[in-house]
Scaffold this motif. Structure first.
Motif, short mmCIF file in Angstrom:
data_model
loop_
_atom_site.label_atom_id
_atom_site.label_comp_id
_atom_site.label_asym_id
_atom_site.label_seq_id
_atom_site.Cartn_x
_atom_site.Cartn_y
_atom_site.Cartn_z
N ALA A 132 0.83 -1.22 0.00
CA ALA A 132 0.00 0.00 0.00
C ALA A 132 0.86 1.25 0.00
N PHE A 133 1.88 1.29 0.87
CA PHE A 133 2.71 2.50 0.97
C PHE A 133 3.64 2.66 -0.24
N SER A 134 4.09 1.53 -0.83
CA SER A 134 4.89 1.63 -2.06
C SER A 134 4.06 2.24 -3.18
N THR A 135 2.77 1.85 -3.23
CA THR A 135 1.86 2.39 -4.25
C THR A 135 1.67 3.89 -4.06
N ILE A 136 1.48 4.30 -2.80
CA ILE A 136 1.30 5.74 -2.51
C ILE A 136 2.57 6.52 -2.88
N SER A 137 3.74 5.99 -2.50
CA SER A 137 4.98 6.73 -2.80
C SER A 137 5.25 6.75 -4.31
N PHE A 138 4.85 5.69 -5.03
CA PHE A 138 4.96 5.67 -6.50
C PHE A 138 4.13 6.82 -7.10
N LEU A 139 2.90 6.95 -6.65
CA LEU A 139 2.02 8.02 -7.16
C LEU A 139 2.56 9.40 -6.78
N LEU A 140 3.11 9.51 -5.57
CA LEU A 140 3.70 10.79 -5.13
C LEU A 140 4.87 11.17 -6.04
N GLY A 141 5.76 10.21 -6.30
CA GLY A 141 6.92 10.46 -7.17
C GLY A 141 6.49 10.84 -8.57
N ALA A 142 5.47 10.12 -9.09
CA ALA A 142 4.99 10.38 -10.45
C ALA A 142 4.40 11.78 -10.56
N VAL A 143 3.58 12.16 -9.59
CA VAL A 143 2.95 13.48 -9.63
C VAL A 143 4.00 14.58 -9.49
N THR A 144 4.97 14.39 -8.57
CA THR A 144 6.03 15.40 -8.39
C THR A 144 6.83 15.56 -9.67
N SER A 145 7.12 14.44 -10.35
CA SER A 145 7.88 14.47 -11.60
C SER A 145 7.12 15.24 -12.68
N VAL A 146 5.83 14.95 -12.81
CA VAL A 146 4.99 15.62 -13.81
C VAL A 146 4.91 17.11 -13.52
N VAL A 147 4.70 17.46 -12.23
CA VAL A 147 4.60 18.87 -11.86
C VAL A 147 5.93 19.59 -12.13
#
Length: 765
Positions: A139-154
């Protein structure tokens, strides 16, 4: 073991404080850039404060209608900004679907390691302790994956917005002199650099603290879950780099081949239908792509260091300050880069064209020297005098000064790679001048010389990387390599400022040409652009060098996590992985090169069609259909970015599931070894061809004048070389460093699943 001088509370204040300082500094730079108005009214009111002196000087100097020019610049800037925004939104829609699908995959694969059990389990590295369930890691790996992806896009999107905001303002400032234009372009680059470095650090720090609320003392599980942050950052960077690279080069090749070679019109001529698409491409490829790429490297090297530290004495003893040493290095990097930036914008003034390149080079030297002192301070206050580092099953005794040397060796290796790249790609030195000279006898000799230069330029960077690997591994095992990568990336804010400066200057030149400004203005923007070309090559060198170290650190973390005792090349399982892994960068490059080729083919046909079918286009009495060319580039890049992306994302999953962790370790090693070489040679070959063409066009030396002027046979040969080099330096080369990092971080995230359920084929037979 003596405790560190810096308290845990001090660390918890210092890291977010440095990140906030970085964000505030970038906003101040942005405000300074925004003072230049893109409306004639704003311009005259600003100038009236000086008693109208500036305006009359400009009118007198250029002899053109002030209001008309400002209005045209604003129009062109608006068209470029709209094109870039619409492309990125389209790209992010496709990437968003992938992001959600991959997040589900991470959760399912990692959750199934313990059969979706919610019971606590014995820790991987210390069976006497209990750790949180595998489902929590999923669960937390999934959340951190989405966090990294959004930060990269932004990060990528903000960079593009800033660049398109600054390009026309740089053009307008060029009327007052090259120094003023330089400051605007550089400040804008700094906005992007500091925003990205500070955001990356702040989001990672907040994620660690939020995850800690659940994980408590289970640091092994906490930092294993954080690795998803690096995976998210890099997977978005892959699509940004490949998609943006295909877009920019399809437009560039189309514009150059028909415009320059066939129609003999200047670069960025407003009659060329592909000219807006070409300028949009600079922003989506070189700015948004590069931003996401370096953010990915930063996130991964931090994650690799944190994973290894969590199973070393830092993690076992719950020593927070020493544990967050990688984040403290990045915090110090922001402060150092802030001081370094002031040397270019405030402490010294650029008075002539010849000052531009030395100023940019000095940024690298100053930041490296100051950062060395910064690392020494952080190592002294944040680390115990001696500690142990996990080294493939055993704990290795390490002193704090040894860790300082690991970071330092990475930092200085980055500078060496930067300067070697500059030597091979700047037209101030003999390698590029030799390539330009070979254009006398046509395009074929130009291509031969350019390829030879690229291959030769690999030698010193590889030795620099090899020495830094040897030194850092000897001192502090895999943790040493991870912090060496962080050392190379510690001055990321300055590196990105220099890198973003290039496309902004390139766009400024294009706008000057399209707005019909005088030849002298174009000369100034060309001088800014030529320096920017070299610094872009230096930026790519940094990205590739750091990718090699990051990838190796992630590889070490993967081997530890997958519980592989040794990686033996002589076993068939590993060797087949090694040889297939070494092939992957070639397969990937073939895909990206072909994609640029087929997209450019459509672009060339469209540009030719418009020249042949729109009456009065060549005479300048009719307007080309820019929108159609923008659409061709957008459609081609979105469609063509999916196969290379799928190759990189699916390879570790397929190999891990069907062939197991030993074969996957071979694939990772093979792709790292061959990918670094191809990436360096491709980037430098392309950069050298580009600057050989610019060397002939500028005609600054006696030698260059014998080859020119524009339109001569030697110049046409140089344009062909430059066109071949475009996909090498802006699509294939830079994307390869993401390939080697991304496969390694993906393998690390899925390591628990592969170790438990992988190797299906070998289990059957």
């Amino acid at each position: 073991m003596a405790a560190a001088i810096l308290s845990d509370l001090g660390t918890e204040v210092l890291i977010p404080l440095c990140a906030v300082v970085g964000i505030v500094f970038s906003l101040v730079q942005w405000m300074l850039v925004s003072r230049i108005k893109l409306s004639p009214e704003g311009h005259s009111s600003a100038n009236s404060k000086n008693g109208g002196v500036t305006e009359s000087l400009i009118e007198e100097e250029e002899g053109i209608n002030e209001h008309n020019v400002v209005h045209k610049c604003a129009e062109i800037q608006s068209a470029i900004s709209e094109g870039a925004t619409s492309f990125l939104f389209t790209e992010y829609q496709y990437v968003g679907i992938f992001m959600v699908a991959f997040a589900v995959l991470i959760f399912l694969f990692l959750g199934s390691v313990e059969g979706f059990s919610t019971k606590s389990r014995p820790c991987t590295y210390d069976n006497t302790q209990t750790c949180k369930p595998a489902l929590a890691t999923a669960a937390f790996s999934t959340i951190s994956f989405l966090l990294g992806a959004v930060t990269s896009v932004v990060s990528g999107f903000l960079g593009m917005k800033i660049a398109t905001y600054a390009n026309a303002r740089t053009t307008l400032e060029a009327r007052k002199g090259v120094g003023k234009a330089f400051i605007i372009a550089f400040r804008s680059g700094a906005v992007m650099g500091f925003l990205l470095a500070a955001n990356g650090l702040l989001v990672l720090y907040i994620a660690i603290n939020l995850f800690k609320l659940y994980y408590g003392n289970d640091w092994e599980g906490l930092f294993e879950a954080i690795t998803g942050y690096g995976l998210g950052g890099s997977s978005m960077a892959l699509f940004g780099r490949v998609g943006g690279g295909i877009y920019t080069k399809a437009a560039d090749v189309g514009a150059d081949l028909v415009g320059k070679v066939e129609r003999n019109i200047p670069e960025d001529d407003p009659r060329n239908p592909a000219v807006i698409a070409d300028n949009v491409g600079d922003n989506v490829g070189d700015i948004a792509g590069m931003g996401s790429d370096l953010f990915g490297s930063y996130a991964e090297s931090s994650c690799a260091a944190l994973v290894v530290a969590s199973i070393s004495s830092f993690g076992i003893n719950h020593d927070l300050t020493a544990m967050l040493y990688p984040l403290l290095i990045s915090s110090m990097g922001i402060l150092v880069c802030l001081l370094t930036t002031l040397f270019a914008t405030d402490f010294f003034e650029i008075k002539a064209v010849k000052d531009i390149e030395p100023t940019l080079k000095n940024q690298l030297i100053i930041s490296t020297v100051l950062m060395t002192i910064g690392i020494a301070i952080i190592s002294w206050i944040a680390l115990p005098s001696s500690f142990t580092i996990f080294n493939f099953g055993v704990q290795k005794e390490v002193k704090s000064w040894q860790l300082f040397l690991c970071v330092g060796v990475g930092l200085w290796a980055g500078l060496i790679i930067g300067f070697v790249t500059e030597y091979y790609t700047s037209n101030a030195y003999s390698p590029v001048q030799d390539v330009a000279d070979s254009c006398r006898t046509g395009a074929a000799t130009n291509v031969i010389f350019g390829l030879a230069l690229g291959y030769k330029s690999v030698i010193i960077p590889i030795f620099a990387i090899a020495i830094s690997i040897f030194v850092s591994f000897t001192f502090a095992a895999m943790y040493g390599i991870a912090v060496a990568a962080l050392g190379m990336l510690s001055t990321i804010a300055t590196g990105l400022a220099i890198d973003a400066y290039g496309p902004i200057s390139d766009n400024a030149g294009g706008i000057a040409e399209m707005a019909g400004m005088s030849h002298r203005i174009r000369e100034r923007t060309d001088a800014l652009d030529a320096a920017g070309n070299t610094t872009a090559a230096i930026g790519k060198g940094f990205a590739i060098g750091s990718a090699a170290l990051v990838s190796l650190a992630l590889f070490g973390a993967f081997v530890s996590r997958a519980e592989i005792s040794t990686v033996d090349v002589l076993t068939p399982k590993v060797f087949i992985g090694l040889i297939v892994g070494a092939m992957l960068p070639y397969w990937f490059s073939a895909m990206t090169m072909k994609s640029v080729g087929s997209a450019a083919l459509k672009m060339v046909e469209e540009v030719r069609r418009q020249f042949n079918s729109i009456p009065g286009l060549m005479e300048g009495t009719a307007k080309p259909d820019y929108a159609n060319c923008v659409k061709i580039s957008t459609d081609a890049s979105i469609k063509e970015m999916i196969p290379p992306g799928a190759l990189v994302m699916l390879t570790p999953l397929i190999v891990g599931i069907f062939f197991g962790v030993e074969t996957l370790s071979g694939v990772l090693a093979g792709s790292l070894v061959s990918g670094v070489q191809i990436a360096i040679s491709a980037s430098n070959t392309g950069g050298a061809w580009d600057n050989a063409k610019k060397y002939i066009e500028a005609g600054a030396s006696e030698h260059a004048r014998t080859l020119g002027p524009k339109g001569s046979d030697a110049h046409k040969a140089a344009v062909i070389g430059d066109t071949i080099g475009d996909p090498l330096k802006d699509t294939s080369g830079p994307s390869l460093n993401i390939l080697i990092k991304l496969m390694a971080v993906e393998s690390l995230v899925f390591a628990p699943f592969f170790a438990t359920h992988g190797g299906l084929l070998f289990k059957i037979f």
